[in-house]
Write an enzyme that holds these catalytic residues in place. Structure first.
Site, mmCIF file in Angstrom:
data_model
loop_
_atom_site.group_PDB
_atom_site.id
_atom_site.type_symbol
_atom_site.label_atom_id
_atom_site.label_comp_id
_atom_site.label_asym_id
_atom_site.label_seq_id
_atom_site.Cartn_x
_atom_site.Cartn_y
_atom_site.Cartn_z
ATOM 1 N N GLU A 118 0.121 20.769 1.328
ATOM 2 C CA GLU A 118 0.691 20.395 2.634
ATOM 3 C C GLU A 118 1.350 19.032 2.538
ATOM 4 O O GLU A 118 1.033 18.253 1.658
ATOM 5 C CB GLU A 118 -0.435 20.271 3.686
ATOM 6 C CG GLU A 118 -1.260 21.504 3.817
ATOM 7 C CD GLU A 118 -2.496 21.283 4.687
ATOM 8 O OE1 GLU A 118 -2.546 20.291 5.430
ATOM 9 O OE2 GLU A 118 -3.397 22.125 4.600
ATOM 10 N N LYS A 120 1.703 15.242 3.663
ATOM 11 C CA LYS A 120 0.796 14.245 4.236
ATOM 12 C C LYS A 120 1.609 13.449 5.252
ATOM 13 O O LYS A 120 2.480 12.656 4.890
ATOM 14 C CB LYS A 120 0.247 13.335 3.149
ATOM 15 C CG LYS A 120 -0.783 12.357 3.659
ATOM 16 C CD LYS A 120 -1.473 11.665 2.489
ATOM 17 C CE LYS A 120 -2.586 10.752 2.957
ATOM 18 N NZ LYS A 120 -2.189 9.740 3.903
ATOM 19 N N ASP A 122 2.584 10.733 7.980
ATOM 20 C CA ASP A 122 2.212 9.319 8.059
ATOM 21 C C ASP A 122 2.179 8.859 9.513
ATOM 22 O O ASP A 122 3.113 8.265 10.025
ATOM 23 C CB ASP A 122 3.221 8.486 7.261
ATOM 24 C CG ASP A 122 2.684 7.104 6.974
ATOM 25 O OD1 ASP A 122 1.479 6.874 7.204
ATOM 26 O OD2 ASP A 122 3.465 6.256 6.515
ATOM 27 N N TYR A 232 -6.055 20.968 10.310
ATOM 28 C CA TYR A 232 -7.426 21.258 9.890
ATOM 29 C C TYR A 232 -8.204 21.826 11.064
ATOM 30 O O TYR A 232 -8.175 21.249 12.157
ATOM 31 C CB TYR A 232 -8.059 19.943 9.404
ATOM 32 C CG TYR A 232 -9.393 20.047 8.705
ATOM 33 C CD1 TYR A 232 -9.745 21.162 7.959
ATOM 34 C CD2 TYR A 232 -10.303 18.997 8.765
ATOM 35 C CE1 TYR A 232 -10.962 21.232 7.308
ATOM 36 C CE2 TYR A 232 -11.521 19.041 8.115
ATOM 37 C CZ TYR A 232 -11.848 20.173 7.399
ATOM 38 O OH TYR A 232 -13.055 20.232 6.751
ATOM 39 N N LYS A 318 0.035 10.485 -3.260
ATOM 40 C CA LYS A 318 0.975 9.677 -2.468
ATOM 41 C C LYS A 318 2.288 9.484 -3.222
ATOM 42 O O LYS A 318 2.285 9.221 -4.429
ATOM 43 C CB LYS A 318 0.347 8.317 -2.163
ATOM 44 C CG LYS A 318 -0.948 8.437 -1.358
ATOM 45 C CD LYS A 318 -0.778 7.903 0.036
ATOM 46 C CE LYS A 318 -1.658 6.720 0.260
ATOM 47 N NZ LYS A 318 -1.407 5.960 1.429
ATOM 48 N N CYS A 412 9.058 -30.038 6.807
ATOM 49 C CA CYS A 412 9.838 -29.078 7.580
ATOM 50 C C CYS A 412 11.302 -29.109 7.128
ATOM 51 O O CYS A 412 11.924 -30.174 7.131
ATOM 52 C CB CYS A 412 9.737 -29.395 9.072
ATOM 53 S SG CYS A 412 10.798 -28.322 10.057
ATOM 54 N N CYS A 415 13.440 -30.507 10.267
ATOM 55 C CA CYS A 415 13.338 -31.837 10.869
ATOM 56 C C CYS A 415 12.656 -32.852 9.960
ATOM 57 O O CYS A 415 12.540 -34.027 10.312
ATOM 58 C CB CYS A 415 12.615 -31.759 12.213
ATOM 59 S SG CYS A 415 10.858 -31.430 12.029
ATOM 60 N N CYS A 430 5.172 -26.596 11.386
ATOM 61 C CA CYS A 430 5.787 -27.893 11.632
ATOM 62 C C CYS A 430 5.209 -28.376 12.966
ATOM 63 O O CYS A 430 5.387 -27.714 13.986
ATOM 64 C CB CYS A 430 7.302 -27.752 11.722
ATOM 65 S SG CYS A 430 8.057 -29.219 12.444
ATOM 66 N N CYS A 436 11.773 -30.740 16.836
ATOM 67 C CA CYS A 436 12.283 -29.926 15.727
ATOM 68 C C CYS A 436 13.260 -28.884 16.310
ATOM 69 O O CYS A 436 12.855 -28.050 17.133
ATOM 70 C CB CYS A 436 11.110 -29.254 15.028
ATOM 71 S SG CYS A 436 11.585 -28.157 13.702
HETATM 72 S S1 IVH Z 1 -6.719 16.614 5.700
HETATM 73 C C1 IVH Z 1 -11.190 16.308 5.219
HETATM 74 N N1 IVH Z 1 -4.126 17.025 5.825
HETATM 75 O O1 IVH Z 1 -4.298 11.487 5.741
HETATM 76 C C2 IVH Z 1 -9.728 16.473 5.328
HETATM 77 N N2 IVH Z 1 -4.928 14.832 6.228
HETATM 78 O O2 IVH Z 1 -7.034 10.128 4.145
HETATM 79 C C3 IVH Z 1 -9.116 15.544 6.279
HETATM 80 N N3 IVH Z 1 -3.168 13.218 6.817
HETATM 81 O O3 IVH Z 1 -6.912 10.457 7.720
HETATM 82 C C4 IVH Z 1 -7.715 15.274 6.224
HETATM 83 N N4 IVH Z 1 -1.482 14.627 6.722
HETATM 84 O O4 IVH Z 1 -4.863 11.120 8.914
HETATM 85 C C5 IVH Z 1 -5.125 16.126 5.930
HETATM 86 N N5 IVH Z 1 -1.871 17.570 5.963
HETATM 87 C C6 IVH Z 1 -2.856 16.663 6.071
HETATM 88 C C7 IVH Z 1 -2.606 15.320 6.403
HETATM 89 C C8 IVH Z 1 -3.679 14.425 6.459
HETATM 90 C C9 IVH Z 1 -1.855 13.385 6.964
HETATM 91 C C10 IVH Z 1 -3.883 11.928 6.975
HETATM 92 C C11 IVH Z 1 -5.105 11.989 7.837
HETATM 93 C C12 IVH Z 1 -6.226 11.423 7.025
HETATM 94 C C13 IVH Z 1 -5.532 10.842 5.836
HETATM 95 C C14 IVH Z 1 -6.268 11.145 4.563
#
Ligand code: IVH
Length: 674
Positions: A118, A120, A122, A232, A318, A412, A415, A430, A436
């Site tokens: 999946e 991740k 942000d 999840y 990451k 500074c 000044c 400063c 200033c």
């Molecule tokens: S699974 C036990 N899936 O990444 C499993 N996390 O440290 C729990 N996050 O705090 C997380 N996209 O905020 C999962 N597709 C995704 C995610 C995801 C972002 C974040 C989540 C979590 C951190 C992982």
């Protein structure tokens, strides 16, 4: 990259790392203002974990490695999670991904398995509890065990279902976890608006999303247009054994599930997924910082189990932040309104993540010292989720012999006064706040800004011009200006001069709370000023207050209290206050303030249309103006919203639709300015 702590013995190094990580943790989770990239944070954390593993004798129950992080905010009710919200083990290397794969294989004793890959996202994580098909609770991660109840705010996120369609076969009680996000477009719009209102900008969509989720006013949250993906499902009787299959089921129940999820049956499929999204993610409307791999079968997940902090059945890979190598030409120093001196690196221009980078922030003296910067060094610049690039390391192999070590200035640059450092603060200041130039100009600019005295016609260039001409040296000087003083200045003319003086005159009606914010007492922001103005209806009451009296007020901490006392102790400030008083600036509350004036509509132009039930049109006009907004007659692309009553004209409605301008009713409007 240079090892920041080379030469220290292990114990000293552990201490340094703990101290650093505690500070970064605080910056990130409490202040929402990280100084280093996630990657850098993870690197330091990894180093600490390794050292602690090597030296169990230095164990510390409060080490940064012992916790998952905390974003607890005292203003929300605390809720204990039904299942702890763990984080994931992080990696930046494909070798670690392979090792994870092999570990899972071994752990499952040869049984076949699938991995769910999946994106991740942000943003900031959220737990949603559904009971009998209704959203009953939304809680932030907090420290993983308990978090903030932000249900009211979450309910404003349009893509999160409040009620599920009947008879879909979902369990009586279950939990969905996911990520609350702000899209790049909304984030950029929000920052543009904040820039106009001269509010601090958010560094990235993640901070904007988590900051928004913690706002006390859910109506304001609603306007920020948050987004969310759920990733999840948790509960006692889930529909399937497969995580992927459960998510697909959730999709059918109305949850927003990413369509980029893919089940992988081999390591090479996993690597293909990583390679594809490593570049393709740049075309997504939301920020992502990696990919997550999860063992698909819940039964197998259970079998693999958990470590103290994270599941053994999942890992986060990451993405590398985009990084380039370029030359450090010079370091210059900027002096802000408060006198804080910020070092800026001037670089040989380099193309990075779609823009040409010429400058990078160096934050403070410790950062320069930590990097051991020398002029002419080849440095690595990184642009993670942040807008402002930073220097993350030096290429030591190509250091020029002649390159002089960068030493933070001691005087500074504006000044010439010797800089000072306050206890517990990283910045150098400063102290010459009355003479200033950038500090004087900064204070005046703050005073006239929209959320403060809202004096129209004067921008930072005009302030600079007036200052150069010796016309203004402090905020009170503004009220001595006459048309004849400024009319003959370059780029001025009669009309602008007249407007400026009229604008200054009009600022005399700005209510006391905003004046208190405008005079620029250190640490007294807009909210604090409002709180203070309520407790002290006049400057005369405030200027004689004691430290204890101030600290007794709920929202006022010791730092703010000390700063207020210090401000009124200074005779020069008392002089300015007296001159403002003589000019007619409002230094006390009166009835009109009590009727609720605010700056909530500053910068907004509002069209009124139709017939209203709760107030007359004129009353609404007055309310708009009293809250800092402008009432305009006809709809244009610049209209912020239409306040509509019954029988709004069809042509206006059509126009509003065409320009995509929100049309709100009187109840919504009144809630907005409440
Ligand atoms: S699974 C036990 N899936 O990444 C499993 N996390 O440290 C729990 N996050 O705090 C997380 N996209 O905020 C999962 N597709 C995704 C995610 C995801 C972002 C974040 C989540 C979590 C951190 C992982």
């Amino acid at each position: 990259m240079k090892d920041l702590f080379a030469g220290d013995n292990d114990m000293a190094r552990i201490d340094r790392l703990r101290e650093e990580l505690h500070r970064h943790n605080y910056n990130y989770y409490v202040l929402n203002a990280p100084e280093i990239s996630d990657q850098e944070f993870d690197r330091l954390m990894y180093e600490l974990q390794e050292l602690e593993a090597k030296h169990p004798e230095y164990r510390d129950a409060n080490s940064p490695t012992m916790r998952v992080g905390s974003d607890i905010n005292k203003n929300f009710r605390q809720v204990v999670h039904r299942y702890p919200m763990l984080s994931l083990a992080n990696t930046y290397s494909e070798i670690d991904v392979k090792e994870f794969y092999d570990r899972v294989k071994k752990g499952l004793e040869g049984e076949e398995f699938e991995l769910c890959a999946e994106l991740k996202f942000d943003g900031t994580s959220i737990s949603l509890v559904y009971t009998d098909g209704k959203l009953t609770q939304a809680v932030t991660r907090g420290d993983g065990v308990r978090g903030d109840d932000v249900t009211d705010n979450v309910k404003t996120i349009r893509c999160i279902p409040l009620v599920l369609p009947p008879d879909k076969g979902y369990p009586r009680e279950f939990e969905m976890r996911g990520e609350v996000l702000m899209s790049w477009t909304v984030f950029e719009e929000l920052n543009k608006e904040r820039e106009l209102r001269e509010e601090p900008l958010f560094a990235n969509p993640r901070n904007a999303a988590s900051g928004t989720l913690k706002l006390q006013n859910s109506a304001e949250v609603a306007q920020r247009r948050l987004d969310a993906y759920l990733y999840y499902m948790l509960g006692k009787q889930l529909p399937h054994d497969g995580h992927y299959e459960n998510l697909m089921e959730a999709k059918a129940w109305g949850f927003k599930i990413s369509d980029k999820i893919k089940k992988c049956r081999s390591l090479s499929e996993v690597f293909d997924y990583i390679a594809y999204w490593n570049t393709e993610r740049k075309n997504l409307p939301v920020a992502t910082d990696g990919i997550v791999l999860k063992v698909n079968s819940t039964r197998q997940q259970q079998f693999l189990g958990y470590t103290a902090k994270s599941p053994r059945w999942a890992i986060a890979y990451k993405f590398q932040a985009e990084r380039e190598r370029t030359r450090l030409n010079s370091v210059t120093y900027q002096v802000g309104r408060t006198g804080a001196v910020t070092p800026v690196a001037n670089l040989a221009p380099v193309q990075l993540a779609g823009t040409v980078v010429k400058r990078a922030t160096l934050h403070n003296a410790d950062v320069i010292e930590g990097l051991d910067l020398h002029l002419g060094d080849m440095v690595y610049v990184e642009k993670g989720g942040e807008i402002i690039p930073k220097i993350v390391g030096v290429d030591m192999n190509s250091r020029a012999k002649a390159g002089e070590k960068v030493r933070f200035v001691t005087y500074c640059p504006e000044c010439g006064v010797e800089l000072i450092r306050y206890e517990g603060e990283a910045a150098w200041y400063c102290p010459n706040d009355t003479a200033c130039p950038p500090q004087i100009k900064g204070k005046i600019e703050h005073f006239i800004s929209r959320r403060a005295m809202n004096i129209e016609g004067i921008g930072s260039e005009t302030v600079d011009q007036f200052f150069q001409e010796g016309l203004i040296r402090d905020i009170a000087d503004l009220y001595d200006l006459k048309v004849s003083d400024i009319v003959s200045l370059e780029r001025m003319g009669e009309k602008s001069a007249d407007n400026i003086i009229k604008g200054i005159e009009a600022s005399k009606t700005v209510p006391w709370a905003r004046v208190l914010f405008a005079i620029g007492i250190r640490f007294v922001g807009e909210t604090t000023a409002k709180v203070l103005a309520k407790s002290f209806p006049s400057v005369d009451e405030l200027k004689v207050v004691t430290l204890d009296d101030l600290i007794r007020i709920d929202e006022i901490g010791e730092k703010i209290a000390r700063s207020i006392i210090l401000y009124f102790k200074d005779e020069r400030n008392i002089g300015i206050i007296e001159r403002l008083r003589a000019a007619g600036v409002r230094l006390k509350s009166d009835e009109e303030d009590a009727l609720g004036a605010s700056a909530k509509l500053v910068g907004k132009s509002v069209v009124i249309s139709g017939v209203f039930a709760l107030h007359s049109r004129d009353e609404y006009k007055e309310l708009i103006e009293r809250n800092g907004g402008k009432n305009v007659g006809s709809i244009s692309s610049k209209t912020s919203f239409v306040l509509a009553g019954e029988q709004m004209g069809p042509s206006k409605l059509e126009k509003a639709r065409r320009w995509n301008i929100p049309v709100i009713d009187e109840n919504t409007f009144l809630r907005m300015i409440e």
